[in-house]
Motif scaffolding. Structure first.
Motif, PDB file in Angstrom:
ATOM      1  N   LEU A  90       0.855  -1.179   0.000  1.00  0.00           N
ATOM      2  CA  LEU A  90       0.000   0.000   0.000  1.00  0.00           C
ATOM      3  C   LEU A  90       0.891   1.229   0.000  1.00  0.00           C
ATOM      4  N   LEU A  91       0.789   2.021  -1.074  1.00  0.00           N
ATOM      5  CA  LEU A  91       1.513   3.281  -1.206  1.00  0.00           C
ATOM      6  C   LEU A  91       0.481   4.385  -1.453  1.00  0.00           C
ATOM      7  N   VAL A  92       0.542   5.454  -0.665  1.00  0.00           N
ATOM      8  CA  VAL A  92      -0.464   6.511  -0.730  1.00  0.00           C
ATOM      9  C   VAL A  92       0.269   7.847  -0.915  1.00  0.00           C
ATOM     10  N   TYR A  93       0.028   8.495  -2.051  1.00  0.00           N
ATOM     11  CA  TYR A  93       0.820   9.679  -2.423  1.00  0.00           C
ATOM     12  C   TYR A  93      -0.069  10.832  -2.884  1.00  0.00           C
ATOM     13  N   SER A  94       0.331  12.040  -2.504  1.00  0.00           N
ATOM     14  CA  SER A  94      -0.244  13.269  -3.047  1.00  0.00           C
ATOM     15  C   SER A  94       0.847  14.324  -3.121  1.00  0.00           C
ATOM     16  N   PRO A  95       0.812  15.200  -4.134  1.00  0.00           N
ATOM     17  CA  PRO A  95       1.795  16.284  -4.197  1.00  0.00           C
ATOM     18  C   PRO A  95       1.748  17.205  -2.978  1.00  0.00           C
ATOM     19  N   ARG A  96       0.609  17.218  -2.266  1.00  0.00           N
ATOM     20  CA  ARG A  96       0.505  18.108  -1.104  1.00  0.00           C
ATOM     21  C   ARG A  96       1.316  17.597   0.095  1.00  0.00           C
ATOM     22  N   PHE A  97       1.700  16.311   0.097  1.00  0.00           N
ATOM     23  CA  PHE A  97       2.444  15.770   1.229  1.00  0.00           C
ATOM     24  C   PHE A  97       3.858  16.349   1.276  1.00  0.00           C
ATOM     25  N   GLN A  98       4.308  16.700   2.444  1.00  0.00           N
ATOM     26  CA  GLN A  98       5.695  17.137   2.625  1.00  0.00           C
ATOM     27  C   GLN A  98       6.639  15.938   2.648  1.00  0.00           C
ATOM     28  N   GLY A  99       6.087  14.780   2.845  1.00  0.00           N
ATOM     29  CA  GLY A  99       6.840  13.534   2.898  1.00  0.00           C
ATOM     30  C   GLY A  99       5.920  12.473   3.447  1.00  0.00           C
ATOM     31  N   GLY A 100       6.350  11.226   3.354  1.00  0.00           N
ATOM     32  CA  GLY A 100       5.517  10.148   3.833  1.00  0.00           C
ATOM     33  C   GLY A 100       6.091   9.490   5.067  1.00  0.00           C
ATOM     34  N   SER A 101       5.383   8.510   5.575  1.00  0.00           N
ATOM     35  CA  SER A 101       5.853   7.731   6.718  1.00  0.00           C
ATOM     36  C   SER A 101       5.078   6.421   6.743  1.00  0.00           C
ATOM     37  N   GLU A 102       5.437   5.554   7.669  1.00  0.00           N
ATOM     38  CA  GLU A 102       4.799   4.239   7.716  1.00  0.00           C
ATOM     39  C   GLU A 102       3.425   4.320   8.376  1.00  0.00           C
ATOM     40  N   LEU A 103       2.456   3.691   7.737  1.00  0.00           N
ATOM     41  CA  LEU A 103       1.136   3.523   8.322  1.00  0.00           C
ATOM     42  C   LEU A 103       1.089   2.201   9.075  1.00  0.00           C
ATOM     43  N   ALA A 104       0.136   2.052   9.954  1.00  0.00           N
ATOM     44  CA  ALA A 104      -0.050   0.785  10.648  1.00  0.00           C
ATOM     45  C   ALA A 104      -0.432  -0.301   9.647  1.00  0.00           C
ATOM     46  N   LEU A 105      -0.056  -1.529   9.959  1.00  0.00           N
ATOM     47  CA  LEU A 105      -0.460  -2.659   9.132  1.00  0.00           C
ATOM     48  C   LEU A 105      -1.975  -2.667   8.996  1.00  0.00           C
ATOM     49  N   ARG A 106      -2.451  -2.806   7.779  1.00  0.00           N
ATOM     50  CA  ARG A 106      -3.890  -2.840   7.540  1.00  0.00           C
ATOM     51  C   ARG A 106      -4.362  -4.285   7.582  1.00  0.00           C
ATOM     52  N   GLU A 107      -5.378  -4.560   8.365  1.00  0.00           N
ATOM     53  CA  GLU A 107      -5.845  -5.927   8.576  1.00  0.00           C
ATOM     54  C   GLU A 107      -6.915  -6.341   7.580  1.00  0.00           C
ATOM     55  N   THR A 108      -7.279  -5.440   6.697  1.00  0.00           N
ATOM     56  CA  THR A 108      -8.213  -5.756   5.611  1.00  0.00           C
ATOM     57  C   THR A 108      -7.994  -4.783   4.470  1.00  0.00           C
ATOM     58  N   THR A 151     -11.291   0.335   8.106  1.00  0.00           N
ATOM     59  CA  THR A 151     -11.009   1.490   8.971  1.00  0.00           C
ATOM     60  C   THR A 151     -10.288   2.531   8.138  1.00  0.00           C
ATOM     61  N   SER A 152     -10.779   3.750   8.141  1.00  0.00           N
ATOM     62  CA  SER A 152     -10.165   4.831   7.368  1.00  0.00           C
ATOM     63  C   SER A 152      -8.790   5.197   7.917  1.00  0.00           C
ATOM     64  N   PHE A 153      -7.842   5.456   7.014  1.00  0.00           N
ATOM     65  CA  PHE A 153      -6.541   5.992   7.429  1.00  0.00           C
ATOM     66  C   PHE A 153      -6.392   7.443   6.941  1.00  0.00           C
ATOM     67  N   LEU A 154      -7.509   8.084   6.561  1.00  0.00           N
ATOM     68  CA  LEU A 154      -7.438   9.445   6.043  1.00  0.00           C
ATOM     69  C   LEU A 154      -6.812  10.405   7.033  1.00  0.00           C
ATOM     70  N   ALA A 155      -7.140  10.271   8.320  1.00  0.00           N
ATOM     71  CA  ALA A 155      -6.614  11.197   9.334  1.00  0.00           C
ATOM     72  C   ALA A 155      -5.116  11.037   9.542  1.00  0.00           C
ATOM     73  N   ASP A 156      -4.553   9.916   9.088  1.00  0.00           N
ATOM     74  CA  ASP A 156      -3.106   9.679   9.234  1.00  0.00           C
ATOM     75  C   ASP A 156      -2.300  10.323   8.105  1.00  0.00           C
ATOM     76  N   LEU A 157      -2.984  10.837   7.096  1.00  0.00           N
ATOM     77  CA  LEU A 157      -2.305  11.459   5.956  1.00  0.00           C
ATOM     78  C   LEU A 157      -2.201  12.949   6.242  1.00  0.00           C
ATOM     79  N   LYS A 158      -1.008  13.408   6.539  1.00  0.00           N
ATOM     80  CA  LYS A 158      -0.834  14.796   6.959  1.00  0.00           C
ATOM     81  C   LYS A 158       0.026  15.559   5.964  1.00  0.00           C
TER      82      LYS A 158
END
Length: 392
Positions: free
Chosen positions: A346-364, A385-392
């Motif tokens: 799972l790779l989640v990218y947007s030009p608005r991100f200043q950089g990425g980091s590791e998300l918790a393991l997704r169980e589904t 479970t949404s991970f939207l709030a983890d994308l900063k």
């Protein structure tokens, strides 16, 4: 953070990233699609995926680990009972499939074949797992001489019927497939798809045509795609996505003929001023290389895909979110021709991100559907479970 106006889901069909905890339950041992391809080919050259953080999920030979990943990254575990295309995709959009689709690794039961023959008045030849191109080379001449239907399957839950367009007219072939769809919906068959595979040409030079038609099951429940469509948002299905969901929740369907054509179509869609999601499946990884146990071809296809990513990035704005994942594994170094039960990246990218980091393991896989629903403020799926709030 403002929500995204467009989310693009890119499924690298079958690109698993290591054995799932329950792999043994699926008769899979020491499987790792990406890892084993990398070792078999002497290392993968995927610099753009590397920058996103692909090797930060798990180090892959030849792909550098990013010191500052551009994307959020983790791996996802499949919760449903299955390792096929439909199960993986349906779960991505919020479902959980507890009863697996049936596969027929030794061909279909005599009873089913007899019903097809009685209904159509045509004999059935083949009735075995096979590559679609190889089986028409093998049986196409006999089919043309006798009018018998070429029936075959694969490691997926699918019954495919190949027929020459001059021998079995398209209307007749489609009617045969519609009949097969009706009689294989439930136990004891529980087949995911029936596919019409028409072809043309002469012995030694048969060619499949673009008149393929899929007869799929409808998803067993509402997906995030249904919620988006009902809310007046766009759901642009690219490749075989519309077939996988039997058109449910789709506002625009765009067909593709290859991975590269899929990337072309996605890049064209990025020029459209829509609000909602685009959803692309790159099928060649699975169909041309995974099932055919071709690690070299698979590795080259991965590198070709990676080389197209800068074109995608160039079209994205701060209102865009790109989610790259897979639907199951298909380790081309493993025995047999079946899919493999694996984690997926799972790779989640947007030009608005200043950089990425590791998300918790997704169980589904359904966490993707939940995140999309959360972003567009539509009804959340039952699973995920949404991970939207983890994308900063």
């Amino acid at each position: 953070m403002d929500n995204f106006k467009r989310i693009h889901v890119l499924v690298m069909d079958s690109v698993g990233i290591g054995e799932a905890p329950d792999a043994a339950d699926f008769d899979d041992f020491d499987v790792h699609t990406l890892g084993h391809i990398a070792h078999a080919t002497g290392g993968l050259h995927m610099p753009h995926s590397a920058k996103l953080g692909l090797s930060n999920i798990e180090e892959i030979h030849g792909i550098a680990k990013a010191e500052q990943p551009q994307a959020y990254f983790t791996k996802m575990q499949e919760a449903s009972s299955g390792k096929d295309t439909m199960t993986g995709h349906w779960e991505i959009m919020g479902l959980n499939i507890s009863t697996p689709f049936r596969v027929f690794e030794h061909g279909f039961p005599d009873e089913l074949i007899q019903r097809i023959e009685e209904k159509t008045g045509r004999k059935v030849i083949g009735n075995k797992p096979a590559s679609g191109t190889e089986i028409i080379d093998e049986l196409g001449e006999e089919h043309v001489k006798t009018g018998a239907l070429i029936v075959y399957t694969s490691a997926d839950s699918v019954l495919q019927i190949a027929a020459h367009e001059d021998v079995v007219p398209l209307k007749e072939l489609y009617e045969i497939c519609e009949f097969c769809r009706k009689i294989t919906l439930d136990d004891p068959y529980m087949l995911g798809r029936i596919i019409a595979r028409p072809f043309i040409g002469e012995p030694g030079s048969f060619t499949r045509t673009a008149n393929r038609h899929d007869y799929a099951l409808k998803p067993f429940g509402r997906t995030t795609m249904n919620e988006l469509k009902d809310a007046g948002l766009d759901v642009i299905a690219i490749g075989k996505i519309s077939d996988i969901y039997d058109g449910e929740g789709v506002t625009q369907a765009i067909r593709t003929i290859s991975n590269m054509d899929g990337m072309d179509k996605m890049i064209e869609v990025l020029d459209q001023p829509f609000k909602g999601i685009s959803f692309l499946n790159l099928v060649d990884f699975d169909a041309l290389y995974g099932h055919r146990r071709d690690p070299a071809g698979y590795g080259k296809a991965l590198e070709d895909y990676d080389a197209r990513l800068p074109e995608v990035f160039a079209k994205m704005t701060n209102d865009d979110l790109l989610i790259i994942t897979a639907d199951h594994g298909n380790d081309p170094t493993y025995r047999g021709t079946d899919h493999t039960r694996e984690f997926v990246p799972l790779l989640v990218y947007s030009p608005r991100f200043q950089g990425g980091s590791e998300l918790a393991l997704r169980e589904t896989f359904a966490d993707i559907g939940a995140t999309i629903a959360d972003n567009f403020k539509v009804t959340m799926p039952e699973h995920g479970t949404s991970f939207l709030a983890d994308l900063k």
